[in-house]
Write a protein that holds these residues in place. Structure first.
Motif, mmCIF file in Angstrom:
data_model
loop_
_atom_site.group_PDB
_atom_site.id
_atom_site.type_symbol
_atom_site.label_atom_id
_atom_site.label_comp_id
_atom_site.label_asym_id
_atom_site.label_seq_id
_atom_site.Cartn_x
_atom_site.Cartn_y
_atom_site.Cartn_z
ATOM 1 N N ASN A 134 78.681 1.713 56.383
ATOM 2 C CA ASN A 134 79.450 2.505 55.435
ATOM 3 C C ASN A 134 78.539 3.707 55.509
ATOM 4 O OD1 ASN A 134 79.677 3.835 53.135
ATOM 5 N ND2 ASN A 134 80.557 2.373 52.198
ATOM 6 N N ILE A 135 79.223 4.999 55.755
ATOM 7 C CA ILE A 135 78.417 6.296 55.906
ATOM 8 C C ILE A 135 77.741 6.794 54.526
ATOM 9 C CG2 ILE A 135 80.620 7.990 55.331
ATOM 10 C CD1 ILE A 135 79.550 9.379 57.728
ATOM 11 N N PHE A 136 78.469 6.305 53.702
ATOM 12 C CA PHE A 136 77.699 6.819 52.564
ATOM 13 C C PHE A 136 76.358 6.026 51.893
ATOM 14 C CE2 PHE A 136 82.197 7.624 51.839
ATOM 15 C CZ PHE A 136 82.252 9.046 51.596
ATOM 16 N N LEU A 182 73.715 7.481 54.344
ATOM 17 C CA LEU A 182 73.237 8.714 53.834
ATOM 18 C C LEU A 182 72.584 8.501 52.571
ATOM 19 C CD1 LEU A 182 76.695 11.032 54.093
ATOM 20 C CD2 LEU A 182 74.657 10.984 55.707
ATOM 21 N N VAL A 209 70.120 15.711 55.989
ATOM 22 C CA VAL A 209 71.098 14.907 55.457
ATOM 23 C C VAL A 209 71.159 14.837 53.909
ATOM 24 C CG1 VAL A 209 70.843 13.282 57.255
ATOM 25 C CG2 VAL A 209 69.387 13.181 55.312
ATOM 26 N N THR A 210 70.727 16.182 53.331
ATOM 27 C CA THR A 210 70.769 16.318 51.966
ATOM 28 C C THR A 210 72.198 16.716 51.532
ATOM 29 O OG1 THR A 210 68.630 17.094 52.390
ATOM 30 C CG2 THR A 210 69.357 17.291 50.256
ATOM 31 N N ALA A 213 85.714 2.585 59.565
ATOM 32 C CA ALA A 213 84.282 2.087 59.731
ATOM 33 C C ALA A 213 83.322 2.793 58.807
ATOM 34 C CB ALA A 213 84.050 2.076 60.987
ATOM 35 N N ALA A 214 83.497 4.223 58.935
ATOM 36 C CA ALA A 214 82.706 4.954 58.255
ATOM 37 C C ALA A 214 82.906 4.738 56.659
ATOM 38 C CB ALA A 214 82.870 6.600 58.680
ATOM 39 N N LEU A 215 84.416 4.491 56.351
ATOM 40 C CA LEU A 215 84.417 4.384 54.894
ATOM 41 C C LEU A 215 83.972 3.059 54.470
ATOM 42 C CD1 LEU A 215 87.722 6.223 54.690
ATOM 43 C CD2 LEU A 215 86.041 6.694 53.176
ATOM 44 N N GLY A 216 83.762 2.327 55.178
ATOM 45 C CA GLY A 216 83.457 0.861 54.824
ATOM 46 C C GLY A 216 84.393 0.355 53.777
ATOM 47 N N ASP A 250 76.549 16.778 56.956
ATOM 48 C CA ASP A 250 76.800 15.959 58.057
ATOM 49 C C ASP A 250 78.281 15.703 58.332
ATOM 50 O OD1 ASP A 250 74.179 15.922 58.576
ATOM 51 O OD2 ASP A 250 73.818 14.007 57.813
#
Lengths: 266, 246
Positions: A2-4, A7, A50-51, B128-131, B179
């Motif tokens: 999960n990108i969040f 991060l 990444v901020t 995938a990024a959101l999960g 990003d």
């Protein structure tokens, strides 16, 4: 993945890097004042930032970003004007394509000049170009070479704008305009690739058929396996040619400058 | 509830869904008055043809849920995921068309296959990024598209690609993460490459790849707010998309 979460994860290496940069910046600020501050922050690689934007200390000066874009637009604008005057076959569909592209590059030059002035900056003067790159190319007497350079310039433009978008994140108007130019460059790039009997996108980091080795810096780094921490191989059934083609990669200002410098008159 | 679809082509029915339909008790369908007669009088195939709802929608999902995109960067990514699901499903059906090889030449076929692959990658990546924050699988309605007709396919593709560019360009300013902004940039330029190629395939005007119909006097590409994008996409999406938190 999960990108969040990614991060939000505290990456020890990143913290160290940030702390090093912060202490290095503080030292430099004391020594060099504002000018040093701007340069030091400008030198931070994008990957380290990444901020979230609200918390970001500063960005490269918007006028500097736009002047960097203006340099590329000057280059493209002059290239197409000269090409249309010399090598592009008159009365053909190719001529109509290059006239359309040339029109956009001229509009971009004028738009960027006005945008820079609107934020209190000073547009750079157009430098003198040498589109032979010191004798390596003959774009205005060899039509194939004209199209080769056209593709290289457009594919570079896509990567250059992409690399600068995050530097404009605090100014919605400028950011949106930069994105709107960015996608035009990509439309141009795909059209020229098609005219060169290529497909519209970049496979792996391949420069493609008929593109001389000198153009490889335009394509290096396009074969990314992961995006935002997601390993593409593990989340899709599409093969590597497909998933590298699905993402265009940014270039840093330094990488773009190295490419553009080849075409500055020495 | 949306107006049910009729005359769905059997070719669009996945094998799994056909199997599901056969396996389920016909009684489950009896509530649908128009279908019930057919069930009594006819065999399974006719039932499939006459069911008063899209047969490739699982009957249990027939009452489609409103899908909330969420807020912040999650909402923006779910918004992108909505559009990538739409594009991926469209090109999957394009390439699966029984007329695909006869309608399109080699360059067109390879381009369309690879565009399909790119959209599938975009879809899979965003999921995938959101999960766990990802919206679910949406249901689509392509009855306005004739998948046996080259013009119909390419005109729809042109609409979707231009819309995708307009969406990403318009949504960039809504992203808080630098990003993610760069990631969105990596995707939108590929959409722009698609748009350029598709427009070159479908339009005779050689300037169409970045035509005066879409590019403004400053040489700027499209940039739409989510409401405008979703209004254009709405006829193709069966779910109701709630973008109010964006």
């Amino acid at each position: 993945m999960n990108i969040f979460d990614l991060l939000n994860t505290i990456d020890p290496q990143k913290i160290t890097l940030d702390e090093q940069m912060a202490s290095g910046r503080r030292a430099m600020f004391r020594q060099l004042g504002d000018w040093g501050k701007k340069m030091a922050l400008g030198a931070i690689p994008l990957a380290a930032t990444v901020t979230p934007r609200k918390a970001m200390a500063a960005h490269e000066d918007n006028a500097d970003v736009l002047n960097f874009a203006l340099l590329l637009e000057y280059l493209e604008n002059e290239f197409y004007m000269m090409g249309l005057d010399t090598i592009v076959p008159k009365g053909t569909n190719d001529e109509k394509v290059f006239m359309q592209i040339s029109k956009h590059e001229k509009q971009h030059v004028e738009f960027l000049q006005a945008a820079i002035k609107s934020i209190g900056g000073t547009p750079i003067d157009k430098p003198e170009f040498d589109f032979t790159a010191g004798g390596a190319f003959m774009p205005f007497s060899d039509y194939d070479q004209f199209k080769v350079l056209s593709q290289a310039f457009e594919d570079t433009g896509v990567r250059a704008y992409k690399g600068q978008a995050a530097n404009l994140i605090d100014n919605d108007t400028l950011l949106t305009a930069a994105l709107q130019i960015h996608s035009i460059e990509a439309r141009h790039a795909a059209k020229i690739r098609m005219m060169r009997d290529e497909f519209g996108w970049i496979y792996f980091n391949h420069r493609g058929r008929g593109m001389p080795y000198a153009t490889q810096p335009v394509y290096s780094g396009e074969n990314m396996q992961t995006q935002a921490g997601v390993n593409l191989k593990t989340i899709t059934t599409v093969d590597e040619g497909g998933f590298t083609g699905a993402f265009d990669e940014p270039l840093t200002k330094e990488e773009v400058t190295a490419i553009a410098s080849l075409f500055l008159k020495k | 509830m949306r107006v049910p679809l009729t005359n769905r082509k059997e070719s669009t029915v996945s094998a799994r869904n056909q199997e599901n339909l056969r396996r389920r008790s016909f009684l489950k369908f009896a509530g649908f008055a128009t279908a019930s007669t057919a069930i009594v009088l006819s065999g399974c195939k006719e039932v499939l043809d006459q069911l008063p709802y899209p047969v490739d929608v699982d009957p249990d999902d027939y009452v489609l849920k409103t899908v909330r995109l969420g807020k912040g960067d999650t909402g923006v990514l779910n918004y992108a995921y909505t559009l990538e699901q739409l594009e991926a499903e469209f090109y999957i059906q394009v390439v699966a068309s029984s007329s695909f090889a006869s309608m399109f030449n080699y360059y067109e076929q390879r381009s369309l296959r690879e565009i399909r692959d790119h959209e599938v990658v975009h879809r899979d990546f965003l999921k995938a990024a959101l999960g766990e924050k990802a919206i679910g699988q949406l249901k689509f309605d392509f009855k306005a598209v004739n998948f046996e007709d080259k013009q119909s396919i390419l005109q729809t593709a042109k609409t979707f690609e231009d819309l995708g560019i307009a969406a990403y360009n318009g949504a960039g300013k809504r992203l808080a993460s630098a990003d993610l902004l760069t990631i969105a940039g990596k995707i939108v330029s590929v959409e722009a490459r698609h748009a350029s190629i598709i427009r070159s395939l479908v339009d005779t005007d050689p300037t169409s790849f970045a035509g005066d119909d879409i590019i403004d006097m400053n040489g700027l590409d499209l940039a739409y707010e989510p409401a405008k994008v979703l209004e254009a996409a709405n006829p193709f999406i069966l779910n109701k998309i709630d973008a109010s938190e964006l």
